[in-house]
Design a protein around this motif. Structure first.
Motif, short mmCIF file in Angstrom:
data_model
loop_
_atom_site.label_atom_id
_atom_site.label_comp_id
_atom_site.label_asym_id
_atom_site.label_seq_id
_atom_site.Cartn_x
_atom_site.Cartn_y
_atom_site.Cartn_z
N PRO A 209 40.06 30.39 41.81
CA PRO A 209 38.65 30.03 42.57
C PRO A 209 38.52 30.74 43.84
O PRO A 209 37.36 31.25 44.12
CB PRO A 209 38.34 28.38 42.23
CG PRO A 209 39.58 28.20 41.27
CD PRO A 209 40.41 29.40 41.35
N GLN A 210 39.26 30.41 44.62
CA GLN A 210 39.18 30.91 46.09
C GLN A 210 39.24 32.43 46.38
O GLN A 210 38.43 32.84 46.95
CB GLN A 210 40.37 30.35 47.15
CG GLN A 210 40.40 28.50 47.22
CD GLN A 210 40.78 27.99 45.90
OE1 GLN A 210 41.74 28.54 45.12
NE2 GLN A 210 40.13 26.87 45.69
N ALA A 211 40.05 33.00 45.44
CA ALA A 211 40.26 34.45 45.44
C ALA A 211 38.68 35.08 44.97
O ALA A 211 38.29 36.07 45.56
CB ALA A 211 41.13 34.89 44.55
N LEU A 212 38.34 34.47 43.97
CA LEU A 212 37.08 34.97 43.53
C LEU A 212 35.76 34.90 44.49
O LEU A 212 34.90 35.48 44.31
CB LEU A 212 36.76 34.26 41.99
CG LEU A 212 37.47 34.57 40.97
CD1 LEU A 212 37.19 33.80 39.64
CD2 LEU A 212 37.60 36.11 40.65
N ALA A 213 35.77 33.70 44.90
CA ALA A 213 34.88 33.34 46.03
C ALA A 213 35.02 34.23 47.42
O ALA A 213 33.87 34.90 47.74
CB ALA A 213 35.09 31.94 46.83
N ALA A 214 36.31 34.80 47.53
CA ALA A 214 36.27 36.07 48.64
C ALA A 214 35.74 37.21 48.22
O ALA A 214 35.41 37.82 48.85
CB ALA A 214 37.87 35.82 48.95
N ALA A 215 36.16 37.50 46.93
CA ALA A 215 35.60 38.77 46.30
C ALA A 215 34.08 38.93 46.30
O ALA A 215 33.46 39.91 46.49
CB ALA A 215 36.17 38.94 44.78
N GLU A 216 33.65 37.65 45.84
CA GLU A 216 32.23 37.58 45.75
C GLU A 216 31.50 37.88 47.26
O GLU A 216 30.39 38.47 47.25
CB GLU A 216 31.74 36.33 45.40
CG GLU A 216 30.05 36.04 45.24
CD GLU A 216 29.38 37.11 44.29
OE1 GLU A 216 28.24 37.44 44.31
OE2 GLU A 216 30.17 37.68 43.32
N PRO B 230 35.92 37.59 35.93
CA PRO B 230 34.71 38.48 35.85
C PRO B 230 34.84 39.77 35.82
O PRO B 230 35.97 40.51 36.31
CB PRO B 230 33.92 37.96 37.01
CG PRO B 230 34.90 37.48 37.95
CD PRO B 230 36.05 36.87 36.90
N ALA B 231 33.89 40.77 35.66
CA ALA B 231 34.17 42.29 35.66
C ALA B 231 34.50 42.63 37.13
O ALA B 231 33.98 42.19 38.14
CB ALA B 231 32.56 42.74 35.17
N GLY B 232 35.34 43.55 37.00
CA GLY B 232 35.60 43.92 38.49
C GLY B 232 36.91 43.39 39.13
O GLY B 232 37.31 43.60 40.09
N VAL B 233 37.52 42.46 38.46
CA VAL B 233 38.43 41.53 38.98
C VAL B 233 39.64 41.44 37.59
O VAL B 233 39.29 41.19 36.42
CB VAL B 233 38.09 40.02 39.43
CG1 VAL B 233 39.23 39.29 39.78
CG2 VAL B 233 36.93 40.16 40.15
N GLU B 234 40.91 41.47 38.14
CA GLU B 234 41.78 41.43 37.10
C GLU B 234 43.37 41.09 37.89
O GLU B 234 43.19 41.48 39.11
CB GLU B 234 41.98 42.65 36.47
CG GLU B 234 42.45 44.13 37.13
CD GLU B 234 42.32 45.42 36.32
OE1 GLU B 234 43.12 45.46 35.48
OE2 GLU B 234 41.29 46.13 36.25
N LEU B 235 44.26 40.73 37.32
CA LEU B 235 45.46 40.43 37.72
C LEU B 235 46.22 41.98 37.83
O LEU B 235 46.07 42.81 37.20
CB LEU B 235 46.32 39.81 36.72
CG LEU B 235 46.33 38.23 36.34
CD1 LEU B 235 47.07 37.67 35.32
CD2 LEU B 235 45.98 37.67 37.56
N SER B 236 46.76 41.97 39.20
CA SER B 236 47.73 43.21 39.37
C SER B 236 48.89 43.01 38.62
O SER B 236 49.34 41.98 37.94
CB SER B 236 48.12 43.20 40.85
OG SER B 236 48.66 42.12 41.37
N TYR B 237 49.89 44.02 38.61
CA TYR B 237 51.05 43.96 37.74
C TYR B 237 52.14 44.92 38.56
O TYR B 237 51.61 45.96 39.45
CB TYR B 237 51.06 44.34 36.32
CG TYR B 237 50.43 45.82 36.18
CD1 TYR B 237 51.14 46.83 36.07
CD2 TYR B 237 48.98 45.76 35.95
CE1 TYR B 237 50.44 48.10 36.08
CE2 TYR B 237 48.35 47.05 35.63
CZ TYR B 237 49.19 48.20 35.83
OH TYR B 237 48.47 49.39 35.31
N ASP B 238 53.33 44.53 38.57
CA ASP B 238 54.33 45.50 39.14
C ASP B 238 54.04 47.02 38.74
O ASP B 238 54.23 47.22 37.37
CB ASP B 238 55.86 45.08 38.96
CG ASP B 238 56.03 43.54 39.42
OD1 ASP B 238 55.35 42.91 39.78
OD2 ASP B 238 57.36 43.38 39.62
#
Length: 262
Positions: free
Chosen positions: A215-222, A248-256
Motif C-alpha cells: 500500500p505505501q509503495a503504491l501511494a508513492a507511485a501514485e 494496478p496497471a504499470g506496477v509489478e513485482l521485480s525479479y532477479d
C-alpha cells in the motif's frame, strides 16, 4: 559482459534480507518452481558506456555476477550498511587487480565506518607481508546528498528513512532505485519527479516498521507517477504471478535478472 552502448540497470537481487526461499520454510512461494519467486538479496548492476558499477554488494554477489555474466565491476555505491547490502564485499577482491587500481566505494560516513569495522583486513596498515591478491583493493570515497559522477554517469542521491536509519536511494537518468524505505522525507519527493521507472521497496502487504508494504509503495507511485513501477526487496509473502494479477496497471513485482534501460 562486454562493454556496450546499451545503458541499463540489472536487478541482481530483489529479495528481502532472508532471501527467498527462506531457510526452513516450506510455503508455496518458497517451494515454487517459478524462478521469479527465487529472490537473492537486493542489489543492482549498472551498465554504462565506460563499464559497470554496482549498487550494494549482497551476500550472493558472486552468484549474481556469474548469472549475469558480468566479468568485472569498476565501482560500487552503497545505500546503507546492513549486512544484506554489504557482506558480499569480499567478492570485489578480484576486480581491483583486473582493473589495476582500487575499486572506489562511494558511501556515507556511517557506511564507511561499518565497512572498516566489518572488514578490517581489507584496510591493513601494511601489506608488506601479504601475498598478491590477499586483500581487496578498495578505496572509500565519501558522499553526501550532492550529485556525483561514476563512470561518466551522473548519480543523484535521495535521502530515505529505513525505520530510524537514514539511508540513500539513487536516481540515475530517469530511473530511481529506492530500496529499504519506510519514509520518504518531504525534501526528497522533488527528486522523484519526472521518472520513467521507479524501483521501490515493498516487503509484503502488511505494514512493517522499517519497510514499505505494497500500500505505501503504491501511494508513492501514485504521487510521483512514473511510467512504470517495480517493487523490490520482496519477501516470501508475495507470489509473483498472483501478486502481479492484483496490482494496478504499470506496477509489478521485480525479479532477479530484470534488465531496465535508463
Amino acid at each position: 559482459m562486454p562493454f556496450s552502448s546499451n545503458r541499463e540497470m540489472i536487478l541482481l537481487g530483489t529479495g528481502t534480507s532472508h532471501g527467498v526461499p527462506v531457510i526452513g520454510c516450506h510455503c508455496d512461494v518458497c517451494q515454487s518452481s517459478d524462478p521469479r519467486n527465487n529472490r537473492t538479496r537486493t542489489g543492482v548492476a549498472v551498465q554504462t558506456e565506460q563499464g559497470v558499477f554496482l549498487i550494494d554488494t549482497s551476500p550472493e554477489l558472486r552468484i549474481q555476477l556469474l548469472r549475469e555474466r558480468i566479468d568485472v565491476a569498476h565501482a560500487v555505491i552503497y545505500t546503507h550498511g546492513h549486512a544484506d547490502h554489504l557482506f558480499g564485499i569480499d567478492d570485489l577482491r578480484l576486480f581491483g587487480y583486473r582493473i589495476d587500481h582500487p575499486v572506489p566505494l562511494y558511501c556515507e560516513e556511517s557506511v564507511e565506518r561499518q565497512i572498516r569495522t566489518s572488514f578490517p583486513y581489507a584496510f591493513p596498515e601494511s601489506t608488506a607481508e601479504l601475498h598478491h591478491g590477499a586483500i581487496p583493493l578498495l578505496e572509500l570515497r565519501r558522499i553526501g546528498l550532492e550529485p556525483f559522477e561514476v563512470l561518466g554517469q551522473l548519480i543523484q542521491p535521495i535521502r530515505l528513512i529505513h525505520g530510524r536509519l537514514p539511508v540513500l536511494g539513487y536516481r540515475i537518468g530517469d530511473v530511481a532505485f529506492c530500496t529499504d524505505v519506510s519514509k520518504i522525507p518531504d525534501e526528497s519527493w522533488p527528486l522523484l519527479e519526472g521518472l520513467d521507472v521507479l524501483i521501490i521497496d515493498a516487503l509484503r502487504d502488511e505494514p512493517h516498521t522499517t519497510h514499505f508494504g505494497i500500500p505505501q509503495a503504491l501511494a508513492a507511485a501514485e504521487r510521483v507517477k512514473p511510467r512504470r513501477t517495480y517493487l523490490t526487496h520482496v519477501s516470501h509473502h508475495l507470489e509473483y504471478t498472483a501478486t502481479n494479477a492484483r496490482l494496478p496497471a504499470g506496477v509489478e513485482l521485480s525479479y532477479d535478472g530484470l534488465h531496465i534501460p535508463y
